[in-house]
Design an enzyme around this catalytic site. Structure first.
Site, mmCIF file in Angstrom:
data_model
loop_
_atom_site.group_PDB
_atom_site.id
_atom_site.type_symbol
_atom_site.label_atom_id
_atom_site.label_comp_id
_atom_site.label_asym_id
_atom_site.label_seq_id
_atom_site.Cartn_x
_atom_site.Cartn_y
_atom_site.Cartn_z
ATOM 1 N N ARG A 53 0.825 -1.224 0.000
ATOM 2 C CA ARG A 53 0.000 0.000 0.000
ATOM 3 C C ARG A 53 0.849 1.259 0.000
ATOM 4 O O ARG A 53 0.415 2.318 -0.437
ATOM 5 C CB ARG A 53 -0.983 0.023 1.189
ATOM 6 C CG ARG A 53 -1.812 1.307 1.198
ATOM 7 C CD ARG A 53 -2.984 1.323 2.172
ATOM 8 N NE ARG A 53 -2.693 0.768 3.459
ATOM 9 C CZ ARG A 53 -1.972 1.376 4.402
ATOM 10 N NH1 ARG A 53 -1.471 2.585 4.210
ATOM 11 N NH2 ARG A 53 -1.755 0.778 5.555
ATOM 12 N N TYR A 107 -12.210 16.387 -18.043
ATOM 13 C CA TYR A 107 -12.644 14.990 -17.989
ATOM 14 C C TYR A 107 -13.772 14.869 -16.951
ATOM 15 O O TYR A 107 -13.692 15.466 -15.868
ATOM 16 C CB TYR A 107 -11.445 14.121 -17.602
ATOM 17 C CG TYR A 107 -11.788 12.672 -17.403
ATOM 18 C CD1 TYR A 107 -12.019 11.840 -18.484
ATOM 19 C CD2 TYR A 107 -11.910 12.143 -16.123
ATOM 20 C CE1 TYR A 107 -12.356 10.509 -18.302
ATOM 21 C CE2 TYR A 107 -12.244 10.812 -15.929
ATOM 22 C CZ TYR A 107 -12.464 10.006 -17.024
ATOM 23 O OH TYR A 107 -12.809 8.695 -16.836
ATOM 24 N N ASP A 179 -3.198 17.247 -16.787
ATOM 25 C CA ASP A 179 -3.555 15.869 -17.130
ATOM 26 C C ASP A 179 -3.066 15.633 -18.557
ATOM 27 O O ASP A 179 -3.617 16.187 -19.508
ATOM 28 C CB ASP A 179 -5.080 15.704 -17.017
ATOM 29 C CG ASP A 179 -5.548 14.284 -17.336
ATOM 30 O OD1 ASP A 179 -4.839 13.576 -18.081
ATOM 31 O OD2 ASP A 179 -6.635 13.906 -16.857
ATOM 32 N N LYS A 204 -4.882 4.269 -20.270
ATOM 33 C CA LYS A 204 -5.008 4.642 -21.676
ATOM 34 C C LYS A 204 -3.702 4.346 -22.421
ATOM 35 O O LYS A 204 -3.331 3.203 -22.530
ATOM 36 C CB LYS A 204 -5.434 6.115 -21.765
ATOM 37 C CG LYS A 204 -6.520 6.517 -20.738
ATOM 38 C CD LYS A 204 -7.860 5.844 -20.961
ATOM 39 C CE LYS A 204 -8.842 6.048 -19.814
ATOM 40 N NZ LYS A 204 -9.122 7.420 -19.425
HETATM 41 C C1 LIG Z 1 -9.662 8.073 -18.345
HETATM 42 C C2 LIG Z 1 -9.226 9.416 -17.956
HETATM 43 C C3 LIG Z 1 -9.079 9.765 -16.603
HETATM 44 C C4 LIG Z 1 -9.437 8.815 -15.481
HETATM 45 O O1 LIG Z 1 -8.629 7.698 -15.503
HETATM 46 P P1 LIG Z 1 -9.061 6.276 -14.843
HETATM 47 O O2 LIG Z 1 -7.849 5.444 -15.085
HETATM 48 O O3 LIG Z 1 -10.285 5.814 -15.563
HETATM 49 O O4 LIG Z 1 -9.325 6.540 -13.407
HETATM 50 C C5 LIG Z 1 -8.631 11.035 -16.304
HETATM 51 N N1 LIG Z 1 -8.331 11.921 -17.266
HETATM 52 C C6 LIG Z 1 -8.474 11.629 -18.574
HETATM 53 C C7 LIG Z 1 -8.132 12.670 -19.585
HETATM 54 C C8 LIG Z 1 -8.914 10.370 -18.962
HETATM 55 O O5 LIG Z 1 -9.063 10.091 -20.257
#
Ligand SMILES: *Cc1c(COP(=O)(O)O)cnc(C)c1O
Length: 389
Positions: A53, A107, A179, A204
């Site tokens: 953790r 997002y 992000d 992603k």
């Molecule tokens: C998918 C996504 C997130 C969230 O990510 P998770 O892995 O689903 O928690 C945040 N920002 C963007 C731009 C995303 O495409």
């Protein structure tokens, strides 16, 4: 030469790998142990405790070094999801009474986090048009601590004036947070442009195979340490076996993303040329409002695009039903091409009026281009458009 000075492709393979190799193992072994033998003398406090953790098993440590190297960050933290990365990063910086400036189109999960969950903790948010730096100063208050943006927005692929955001934060002593999920470290490395903290959904492009959920925080060491303290207590860690899957997926990221850049570029142009298409959003098109900025900031225009059909919502539904290669599913960045209508998925929560204000038409189709043959994809999109029009 130090691995940190090598090209991204080389770092993806070699940065963070154990030296010496464990038992000579070429691939990073998976350490499926929640806890590790105590190695301190009683004076080192938590630093001598190794526990999954706390994100300090060998699989976490290897990933942290690899992730930090990719974007030339001082440090990195891997997290249980992209949202775990975003919440740990924001809670590491913001306290009750503080305010956050944020880009208007975020997002969906992040929008909910900053408007609802942070509000419950006494943290306020002020939204700005991040493409218009002349509006930033009006949003600044004495309690503002940070500015949050995304490299490319979902689903319209807007590209804000990111260098202006970083410069404004430096001048106003704000923590700049971005992000970088949609661009991936292959196409954009925000720290090189003055950002303090980067978050990713590794679900992603970093993993790229649509088979896990993970996230990362990268940037200045003290800010990553603050995010780590939050994650240690809120508990959103990544298990070592999922660390190992992500580690494997990342090694091919440069190959995948460059193929996706090329395919999306070709597909965007094919869509523009089709009579059934009313408009295409892709930063690689000269018609994109920030195309000039994209050319200077990005190493590639990315694998994401969206478009509207001239026939609106009904035509979009017929188009999706007629496709044979792409899968109709949310999420993005994997090897398979995915298509979705944002009005029924990522932006379903905001309602039609709010979507309209942001320019998200009911019939808008978002595409995450995979690594199938470009010619097959274009042929399939064209036959589906012919049938939909
Ligand atoms: C998918 C996504 C997130 C969230 O990510 P998770 O892995 O689903 O928690 C945040 N920002 C963007 C731009 C995303 O495409």
């Amino acid at each position: 030469m130090n691995i940190k000075d090598r090209k991204l492709d080389t770092k993806l393979i070699h940065a963070g790998e154990p030296n010496p190799r464990v038992q000579g193992s070429v691939a990073m072994p998976v350490f499926l142990s929640s806890t590790f033998e105590y190695s301190g003398d009683g004076t080192a406090g938590y630093d001598a405790v190794r526990y999954a953790r706390l994100s300090n098993t060998p699989n976490h440590v290897a990933l942290h070094e690899k992730l930090a190297a990719l974007e030339n960050a001082e440090a990195a933290l891997v997290t249980g999801s992209g949202m775990a990365a975003i919440s740990a990063a924001l809670l590491g910086v913001l306290r009750a009474g503080d305010r956050l400036i944020a880009q208007r189109c975020l997002y969906g999960g992040t929008h909910g986090l900053v408007t609802r969950d942070l509000a419950e903790l006494g943290i306020g948010v002020d939204f700005v048009d991040a493409s218009d730096p002349s509006t930033f100063a009006a949003a600044l208050r004495p309690t503002t601590r940070a500015f949050y943006v995304e490299t490319l927005t979902n689903p319209l692929l807007e590209l804000a004036d990111l260098p202006a955001v970083a410069a404004f934060c430096r001048a106003s002593k704000l923590v700049s947070i971005i992000d970088n999920t949609f661009a991936s470290p292959v196409n954009f490395r925000p720290i090189e442009h003055g950002f303090d903290l980067v978050v990713h959904s590794c679900t992603k492009y970093l993993n790229g195979h649509s088979d896990l959920v993970a996230g990362a925080v990268l940037g200045k060491a003290e800010l990553v340490a603050a995010a780590t303290r939050k994650q240690n207590h809120f508990g959103g860690c990544l298990n070592p076996d999922t660390c190992a899957l992500l580690h494997r997926g990342m090694k091919t990221m440069a190959l995948r993303v460059r193929a996706q850049n090329q395919s999306a570029f070709a597909l965007a142009h094919a869509l523009v040329a089709h009579h059934a298409v009313a408009g295409v959003n892709y930063p690689g098109l000269e018609s994109h409002p920030a195309h000039a900025r994209a050319r200077t900031l990005l190493d590639g225009f990315g694998g994401m695009l969206s478009f509207e059909l001239a026939g609106g919502l009904d035509a979009a539904e017929r188009f999706l039903a007629a496709l044979t290669i792409p899968i109709v599913a949310p999420s993005l960045g994997g090897v398979e091409t995915l298509v979705i209508r944002p009005a029924t998925s990522s932006h379903v929560g905001m309602g039609e009026a709010e979507r309209k204000k942001l320019g998200i038409a009911e019939g808008l189709v978002r595409v995450s281009v995979g690594i199938e043959a470009t010619s097959d994809l274009i042929e399939d999109f064209e036959q589906a458009l012919d049938r939909a029009s």
